[in-house]
Motif scaffolding. Structure first.
Motif, PDB file in Angstrom:
ATOM      1  N   VAL A 160       0.842  -1.196   0.000  1.00  0.00           N
ATOM      2  CA  VAL A 160       0.000   0.000   0.000  1.00  0.00           C
ATOM      3  C   VAL A 160       0.878   1.247   0.000  1.00  0.00           C
ATOM      4  O   VAL A 160       0.618   2.211  -0.737  1.00  0.00           O
ATOM      5  CB  VAL A 160      -0.958   0.003   1.208  1.00  0.00           C
ATOM      6  CG1 VAL A 160      -1.854   1.242   1.190  1.00  0.00           C
ATOM      7  CG2 VAL A 160      -1.805  -1.266   1.226  1.00  0.00           C
ATOM      8  N   ARG A 161       1.923   1.245   0.799  1.00  0.00           N
ATOM      9  CA  ARG A 161       2.833   2.409   0.860  1.00  0.00           C
ATOM     10  C   ARG A 161       3.498   2.654  -0.488  1.00  0.00           C
ATOM     11  O   ARG A 161       3.679   3.807  -0.901  1.00  0.00           O
ATOM     12  CB  ARG A 161       3.890   2.181   1.939  1.00  0.00           C
ATOM     13  CG  ARG A 161       3.335   2.211   3.344  1.00  0.00           C
ATOM     14  CD  ARG A 161       4.365   1.817   4.384  1.00  0.00           C
ATOM     15  NE  ARG A 161       3.792   1.828   5.712  1.00  0.00           N
ATOM     16  CZ  ARG A 161       4.447   1.441   6.816  1.00  0.00           C
ATOM     17  NH1 ARG A 161       5.688   0.984   6.725  1.00  0.00           N
ATOM     18  NH2 ARG A 161       3.849   1.489   7.983  1.00  0.00           N
ATOM     19  N   THR A 162       3.869   1.587  -1.169  1.00  0.00           N
ATOM     20  CA  THR A 162       4.489   1.739  -2.492  1.00  0.00           C
ATOM     21  C   THR A 162       3.521   2.389  -3.473  1.00  0.00           C
ATOM     22  O   THR A 162       3.887   3.303  -4.228  1.00  0.00           O
ATOM     23  CB  THR A 162       4.940   0.368  -3.027  1.00  0.00           C
ATOM     24  OG1 THR A 162       5.944  -0.153  -2.159  1.00  0.00           O
ATOM     25  CG2 THR A 162       5.516   0.483  -4.434  1.00  0.00           C
ATOM     26  N   ASP A 163       2.265   1.937  -3.464  1.00  0.00           N
ATOM     27  CA  ASP A 163       1.271   2.513  -4.364  1.00  0.00           C
ATOM     28  C   ASP A 163       0.962   3.965  -4.012  1.00  0.00           C
ATOM     29  O   ASP A 163       0.608   4.759  -4.880  1.00  0.00           O
ATOM     30  CB  ASP A 163      -0.023   1.685  -4.321  1.00  0.00           C
ATOM     31  CG  ASP A 163       0.143   0.336  -4.997  1.00  0.00           C
ATOM     32  OD1 ASP A 163       1.053   0.194  -5.831  1.00  0.00           O
ATOM     33  OD2 ASP A 163      -0.636  -0.585  -4.684  1.00  0.00           O
ATOM     34  N   LEU A 164       1.123   4.323  -2.732  1.00  0.00           N
ATOM     35  CA  LEU A 164       0.841   5.684  -2.272  1.00  0.00           C
ATOM     36  C   LEU A 164       2.006   6.628  -2.548  1.00  0.00           C
ATOM     37  O   LEU A 164       1.847   7.655  -3.211  1.00  0.00           O
ATOM     38  CB  LEU A 164       0.511   5.651  -0.776  1.00  0.00           C
ATOM     39  CG  LEU A 164       0.375   6.998  -0.045  1.00  0.00           C
ATOM     40  CD1 LEU A 164      -0.731   7.848  -0.644  1.00  0.00           C
ATOM     41  CD2 LEU A 164       0.110   6.745   1.449  1.00  0.00           C
ATOM     42  N   TRP A 165       3.179   6.281  -2.050  1.00  0.00           N
ATOM     43  CA  TRP A 165       4.291   7.238  -2.072  1.00  0.00           C
ATOM     44  C   TRP A 165       5.209   7.095  -3.287  1.00  0.00           C
ATOM     45  O   TRP A 165       5.821   8.076  -3.702  1.00  0.00           O
ATOM     46  CB  TRP A 165       5.116   7.113  -0.800  1.00  0.00           C
ATOM     47  CG  TRP A 165       4.352   7.316   0.475  1.00  0.00           C
ATOM     48  CD1 TRP A 165       4.287   6.463   1.530  1.00  0.00           C
ATOM     49  CD2 TRP A 165       3.562   8.459   0.843  1.00  0.00           C
ATOM     50  NE1 TRP A 165       3.496   6.984   2.524  1.00  0.00           N
ATOM     51  CE2 TRP A 165       3.041   8.219   2.134  1.00  0.00           C
ATOM     52  CE3 TRP A 165       3.231   9.657   0.196  1.00  0.00           C
ATOM     53  CZ2 TRP A 165       2.225   9.126   2.794  1.00  0.00           C
ATOM     54  CZ3 TRP A 165       2.405  10.559   0.860  1.00  0.00           C
ATOM     55  CH2 TRP A 165       1.913  10.293   2.133  1.00  0.00           C
ATOM     56  N   ASP A 166       5.320   5.906  -3.845  1.00  0.00           N
ATOM     57  CA  ASP A 166       6.255   5.695  -4.955  1.00  0.00           C
ATOM     58  C   ASP A 166       5.549   5.683  -6.313  1.00  0.00           C
ATOM     59  O   ASP A 166       5.943   6.400  -7.229  1.00  0.00           O
ATOM     60  CB  ASP A 166       7.030   4.385  -4.770  1.00  0.00           C
ATOM     61  CG  ASP A 166       7.849   4.369  -3.483  1.00  0.00           C
ATOM     62  OD1 ASP A 166       8.219   5.464  -3.013  1.00  0.00           O
ATOM     63  OD2 ASP A 166       8.095   3.283  -2.940  1.00  0.00           O
ATOM     64  N   ARG A 167       4.493   4.879  -6.433  1.00  0.00           N
ATOM     65  CA  ARG A 167       3.817   4.760  -7.722  1.00  0.00           C
ATOM     66  C   ARG A 167       2.768   5.846  -7.923  1.00  0.00           C
ATOM     67  O   ARG A 167       2.307   6.064  -9.042  1.00  0.00           O
ATOM     68  CB  ARG A 167       3.163   3.376  -7.834  1.00  0.00           C
ATOM     69  CG  ARG A 167       4.182   2.240  -7.739  1.00  0.00           C
ATOM     70  CD  ARG A 167       3.521   0.882  -7.734  1.00  0.00           C
ATOM     71  NE  ARG A 167       2.957   0.563  -9.054  1.00  0.00           N
ATOM     72  CZ  ARG A 167       2.130  -0.432  -9.289  1.00  0.00           C
ATOM     73  NH1 ARG A 167       1.715  -1.201  -8.289  1.00  0.00           N
ATOM     74  NH2 ARG A 167       1.683  -0.666 -10.508  1.00  0.00           N
ATOM     75  N   ARG A 168       2.365   6.534  -6.839  1.00  0.00           N
ATOM     76  CA  ARG A 168       1.406   7.654  -6.905  1.00  0.00           C
ATOM     77  C   ARG A 168       0.066   7.242  -7.502  1.00  0.00           C
ATOM     78  O   ARG A 168      -0.643   8.065  -8.086  1.00  0.00           O
ATOM     79  CB  ARG A 168       1.983   8.823  -7.733  1.00  0.00           C
ATOM     80  CG  ARG A 168       3.320   9.337  -7.260  1.00  0.00           C
ATOM     81  CD  ARG A 168       3.200  10.050  -5.931  1.00  0.00           C
ATOM     82  NE  ARG A 168       4.449  10.707  -5.570  1.00  0.00           N
ATOM     83  CZ  ARG A 168       4.667  11.291  -4.408  1.00  0.00           C
ATOM     84  NH1 ARG A 168       3.719  11.286  -3.490  1.00  0.00           N
ATOM     85  NH2 ARG A 168       5.810  11.876  -4.144  1.00  0.00           N
ATOM     86  N   GLN A 169      -0.284   5.975  -7.351  1.00  0.00           N
ATOM     87  CA  GLN A 169      -1.603   5.532  -7.801  1.00  0.00           C
ATOM     88  C   GLN A 169      -2.683   5.891  -6.786  1.00  0.00           C
ATOM     89  O   GLN A 169      -3.866   5.895  -7.112  1.00  0.00           O
ATOM     90  CB  GLN A 169      -1.603   4.015  -8.038  1.00  0.00           C
ATOM     91  CG  GLN A 169      -0.718   3.580  -9.188  1.00  0.00           C
ATOM     92  CD  GLN A 169      -0.819   2.097  -9.453  1.00  0.00           C
ATOM     93  OE1 GLN A 169      -1.297   1.335  -8.604  1.00  0.00           O
ATOM     94  NE2 GLN A 169      -0.371   1.676 -10.608  1.00  0.00           N
ATOM     95  N   VAL A 170      -2.258   6.158  -5.563  1.00  0.00           N
ATOM     96  CA  VAL A 170      -3.154   6.522  -4.454  1.00  0.00           C
ATOM     97  C   VAL A 170      -2.645   7.827  -3.860  1.00  0.00           C
ATOM     98  O   VAL A 170      -1.443   8.076  -3.828  1.00  0.00           O
ATOM     99  CB  VAL A 170      -3.178   5.398  -3.391  1.00  0.00           C
ATOM    100  CG1 VAL A 170      -4.076   5.765  -2.224  1.00  0.00           C
ATOM    101  CG2 VAL A 170      -3.621   4.075  -4.012  1.00  0.00           C
ATOM    102  N   VAL A 171      -3.570   8.654  -3.415  1.00  0.00           N
ATOM    103  CA  VAL A 171      -3.237   9.968  -2.842  1.00  0.00           C
ATOM    104  C   VAL A 171      -3.841  10.060  -1.449  1.00  0.00           C
ATOM    105  O   VAL A 171      -4.985   9.652  -1.225  1.00  0.00           O
ATOM    106  CB  VAL A 171      -3.810  11.100  -3.728  1.00  0.00           C
ATOM    107  CG1 VAL A 171      -3.579  12.457  -3.087  1.00  0.00           C
ATOM    108  CG2 VAL A 171      -3.192  11.069  -5.113  1.00  0.00           C
ATOM    109  N   LYS A 172      -3.072  10.588  -0.509  1.00  0.00           N
ATOM    110  CA  LYS A 172      -3.584  10.866   0.835  1.00  0.00           C
ATOM    111  C   LYS A 172      -3.998  12.330   0.885  1.00  0.00           C
ATOM    112  O   LYS A 172      -3.178  13.236   0.664  1.00  0.00           O
ATOM    113  CB  LYS A 172      -2.499  10.574   1.884  1.00  0.00           C
ATOM    114  CG  LYS A 172      -2.954  10.805   3.327  1.00  0.00           C
ATOM    115  CD  LYS A 172      -1.796  10.595   4.300  1.00  0.00           C
ATOM    116  CE  LYS A 172      -2.201  10.940   5.723  1.00  0.00           C
ATOM    117  NZ  LYS A 172      -1.041  10.932   6.645  1.00  0.00           N
ATOM    118  N   THR A 173      -5.284  12.562   1.157  1.00  0.00           N
ATOM    119  CA  THR A 173      -5.793  13.925   1.107  1.00  0.00           C
ATOM    120  C   THR A 173      -7.040  14.032   1.976  1.00  0.00           C
ATOM    121  O   THR A 173      -7.433  13.076   2.641  1.00  0.00           O
ATOM    122  CB  THR A 173      -6.100  14.336  -0.348  1.00  0.00           C
ATOM    123  OG1 THR A 173      -6.446  15.720  -0.398  1.00  0.00           O
ATOM    124  CG2 THR A 173      -7.212  13.502  -0.959  1.00  0.00           C
TER     125      THR A 173
END
Length: 388
Positions: A66-79
């Motif tokens: 999940v962290r990889t998809d959020l911070w590295d791959r940018r497929q997910v955004v925290k907002t």
């Protein structure tokens, strides 16, 4: 001529929702983005809970995925998402979210008159936030300096009541800036939170217009959590009920009424199918899991003692991690980490059978795998209170 409307029972609806939320069984092929999109966002005020909520729904996934998809791959955004609370949303869905949020009527400012900003000041601040984060990742102090420099000293006045002291005036526009699509979270710099502009990840894609975005959001919500009423939708978004009622009426032909346990609710047009089997099995869901927050009515999801034990006195859901048995909340649980050891305490509201205890062992093992630790299960009273 009156046409009989379709009817859906609670077991059918529960089975539909759990299947679509990847709670019937973890998805063998979905990634974090597909799960987050299907859930209409994952509540991330407690980021570790969001990581657990998403990874539990993916076969073999861990929090690192999940962290990889959020911070590295940018497929997910925290907002800032529904209800103005921190969520994980997918980058691909941002044009819909931005278009929808930007066109929902704003609630009156909750701040005292001497704290509030004028409409013009608010627009100045939102523009300054977007410009400052266009190609940067800034801490809150760095962003404060940038906003004050762009707008004026008034933006930096320490007038907002905060946990320890006071915050500068401009910070009351942070959620609005996120909903306009010009602010989201970036990776921490050491222990400091940083922010950036999510438009960096959209490759020039424009937000959807308001009516299109609102219609798409209703359809996604009803696919995941329907049948639902406009009031359910308004509560989930923290939006005006009258506006939600008008929105549902405007979608006549795209959504349809059904009878849901004796009340009128809405689904997407033609979406009347339900799995043949009723929900079975145990699930451990973390704080503020999207399913237990969005699924209504709570009287059916939290039957009997479950409402007293797992909801707040005001009826708010999500403040306790919950044990679900056969599609309804049937207890609470808590996990505490000590090094690699994950201490899990589960408090069932009714005695579990031998088969259920065996399945609980499997679920605790799965939680520990997601959290990259070793499990230790205790069945007993959870003494920790609800999350604020």
């Amino acid at each position: 001529m009156n046409h009989a409307i379709a009817s859906l029972s609670w077991p059918e609806v529960s089975a539909r929702r759990m299947e679509r939320s990847s709670l019937s069984a973890p998805s063998p092929q979905a990634g974090s983005a597909e799960i987050v999109s299907a859930l209409c966002g994952a509540h991330a005020q407690v980021l570790s809970a969001a990581e657990l909520a998403v990874a539990l729904r993916i076969e073999g996934a861990t929090r690192s995925d999940v962290r990889t998809d959020l911070w590295d791959r940018r497929q997910v955004v925290k907002t800032y998402g529904p209800r103005g609370t921190v969520h994980l949303l997918t980058t691909a869905d941002l044009p819909m979210w931005i278009g929808a949020f930007s066109s929902i009527p704003q609630s009156p400012s909750p701040f005292p008159k001497d704290v509030r900003m004028t409409e013009d000041q608010t627009e100045q601040v939102v523009a300054a936030i977007g410009k400052s984060l266009e190609s940067a990742e800034l801490t809150i102090d760095e962003l404060t300096d940038a906003v004050v420099e762009a707008t004026g000293p008034w933006a930096g006045d320490l007038v907002m009541e905060a946990f320890q002291g006071k915050w500068p005036r401009w910070r009351q526009a942070m959620t609005l800036a996120a909903h306009r699509g010009v602010l989201c979270f970036a990776p921490n710099r050491g222990r400091k939170v940083t922010y950036t502009n999510p438009l960096r990840y959209l490759s020039g894609i424009s937000p959807l217009d308001g009516p299109t975005a609102q219609a798409r959001l209703v359809q996604k919500y009803l696919h995941a959590y329907g049948p639902a009423t406009p009031q359910n939708f308004a509560q989930w978004l923290n939006a005006p009920r009258g506006w939600a009622g008008n929105l549902f009426r405007s979608l006549a032909g795209e959504i349809q009424e059904v009878d849901f346990e004796g009340t009128t609710a809405w689904i997407n047009a033609g979406d009347t199918t339900a799995p043949a089997d009723t929900p079975r099995g145990l699930r451990l869901l973390p704080y503020f899991d999207a399913y237990v927050v969005a699924a209504q009515p709570r009287s059916l999801l939290y039957p009997g003692r479950a409402a007293e034990r797992a909801l707040t006195p005001s009826g708010q859901a999500g403040n306790y991690p919950v044990l679900m048995v056969d599609g309804t909340v049937a207890g609470v649980w808590h996990q505490r980490r000590s090094g690699r050891r994950i201490h899990v305490t589960v408090e069932p509201l009714k005695p579990l059978s031998a088969a259920q205890l065996a399945e609980l062992d499997e679920q605790v093992e799965r939680v520990a795998t997601v959290l990259e630790g070793k499990p230790e299960l205790t069945i007993g009273t959870v003494s920790v209170g609800g999350h604020a």
